[in-house]
Design an enzyme around this catalytic site. Sequence first.
Site, mmCIF file in Angstrom:
data_model
loop_
_atom_site.group_PDB
_atom_site.id
_atom_site.type_symbol
_atom_site.label_atom_id
_atom_site.label_comp_id
_atom_site.label_asym_id
_atom_site.label_seq_id
_atom_site.Cartn_x
_atom_site.Cartn_y
_atom_site.Cartn_z
ATOM 1 N N THR A 73 1.786 10.383 0.640
ATOM 2 C CA THR A 73 0.412 10.152 1.072
ATOM 3 C C THR A 73 -0.094 11.353 1.894
ATOM 4 O O THR A 73 0.696 12.006 2.552
ATOM 5 C CB THR A 73 0.406 8.878 1.933
ATOM 6 O OG1 THR A 73 0.694 7.791 1.076
ATOM 7 C CG2 THR A 73 -0.890 8.645 2.642
ATOM 8 N N ARG A 96 -0.951 -4.184 -6.003
ATOM 9 C CA ARG A 96 -0.428 -3.872 -4.666
ATOM 10 C C ARG A 96 -1.322 -2.849 -3.947
ATOM 11 O O ARG A 96 -1.678 -1.814 -4.501
ATOM 12 C CB ARG A 96 0.987 -3.327 -4.809
ATOM 13 C CG ARG A 96 1.685 -3.019 -3.484
ATOM 14 C CD ARG A 96 1.556 -1.574 -3.076
ATOM 15 N NE ARG A 96 2.258 -1.310 -1.820
ATOM 16 C CZ ARG A 96 2.139 -0.183 -1.131
ATOM 17 N NH1 ARG A 96 1.372 0.780 -1.551
ATOM 18 N NH2 ARG A 96 2.791 -0.027 0.003
ATOM 19 N N VAL A 97 -1.660 -3.133 -2.715
ATOM 20 C CA VAL A 97 -2.431 -2.198 -1.889
ATOM 21 C C VAL A 97 -1.641 -1.938 -0.607
ATOM 22 O O VAL A 97 -1.119 -2.875 0.002
ATOM 23 C CB VAL A 97 -3.820 -2.774 -1.529
ATOM 24 C CG1 VAL A 97 -4.612 -1.773 -0.703
ATOM 25 C CG2 VAL A 97 -4.601 -3.144 -2.796
ATOM 26 N N ASP A 100 -1.219 0.423 3.215
ATOM 27 C CA ASP A 100 -1.957 0.533 4.487
ATOM 28 C C ASP A 100 -3.050 1.607 4.462
ATOM 29 O O ASP A 100 -4.012 1.529 5.236
ATOM 30 C CB ASP A 100 -0.980 0.884 5.621
ATOM 31 C CG ASP A 100 -0.274 2.217 5.346
ATOM 32 O OD1 ASP A 100 0.210 2.425 4.208
ATOM 33 O OD2 ASP A 100 -0.222 3.068 6.255
HETATM 34 N N1 ASP Z 1 1.673 4.379 3.124
HETATM 35 C C1 ASP Z 1 1.571 4.576 1.700
HETATM 36 C C2 ASP Z 1 1.533 3.229 1.004
HETATM 37 O O1 ASP Z 1 2.265 2.352 1.394
HETATM 38 C C3 ASP Z 1 2.693 5.360 1.123
HETATM 39 C C4 ASP Z 1 3.037 6.690 1.799
HETATM 40 O O2 ASP Z 1 2.728 6.889 2.974
HETATM 41 O O3 ASP Z 1 3.621 7.574 1.141
HETATM 42 O O4 ASP Z 1 0.813 3.077 0.037
#
Ligand code: ASP
Length: 309
Positions: free
Chosen positions: A176, A204-205, A207
């Site tokens: 991310t 799925r979502v 944070d």
């Molecule tokens: N936080 C992100 C999610 O759960 C994934 C990530 O930080 O790589 O969608």
Amino acid sequence: MKPFSIAIHGGAGTLIKGMMTPELETRYTTALNDALEAGYTVLEKGGSAMDAVEIAVCVLEDSPLFNAGRGSVFTAEGTHEMDAAIMDGSNLKAGAVTMVTGIRNPVSLARDVMDKSQHVFLAGEGAMKFANMLDYKIEPPEFFYDDFRYKQWQEIKDSDKFQLDHSVRKDSKFGTVGAVACDASGNLAAATSTGGMTNKKWGRVGDSPMIGAGNYANNKTCAVSCTGSGEYFIRAVVAYDLSCLMEFKGWSLEKAASEVIYHRLKQIEGDGGLIAVDSEGNIAMPFNTEGMYRGMKTSAGKKEIAIYT
Ligand code: ASP
């Protein structure tokens, strides 16, 4: 002019020194530097924190190295579903999108939700209708194809597993992306963008697009962008919790950021990190994983780009 500063991240996770080739390490640090400088240039010219975080995230979304925009991971259906959010700390306005496809820069769509709709959060088909109405170009699936991401998905696609871009395989890369900034007027902004988790299904979502969980900004306290196991960040309402510790306990940015990442998140076994900035331009970048792709630059002349602890 007040001090200004910016911080960016490209995800946190199992990043161990020596597991990456020097060439790849250079590609990562170059991409991080490009994003950092793009955002800093906006601030240096007197631009807003909002413009700075949007451009920095766009640069990271355009790089196939990170799990956002072009480099987004594969879902269980072999598609790419992206999430993004942006928030303006000067007025608490925010925009977010989830499960969008074919959009090159989801962060800009999130900003358009904030600026051009009466809403904060648009999902899936509806978000795509909104993008079409604004004449967004819809990129073909090949635009988002990346060999590494494809192999990552093939390894787990017939299982029930879903995988954070940065977990399980010790050599896996992720993640991310996000940016936080404090501009010369003392205004704060935060932006976050992601492809989510490899092999994700059922809509799925994580944070990242959720205001208060993975992304938050408030001039009174701080601007925050998170990365890590999204389910835990949602349960701990990490970004808003950090802001609350500053607002209601009077804690410094550093102390509040450390508390949420090293204690509160750890207590529920969540892993990841965050970047945060306060209205004096102070920056905190804690993470409880082996590494986090990150960078920061301040008007006081401090600059850092790092991957490991
Ligand atoms: N936080 C992100 C999610 O759960 C994934 C990530 O930080 O790589 O969608």
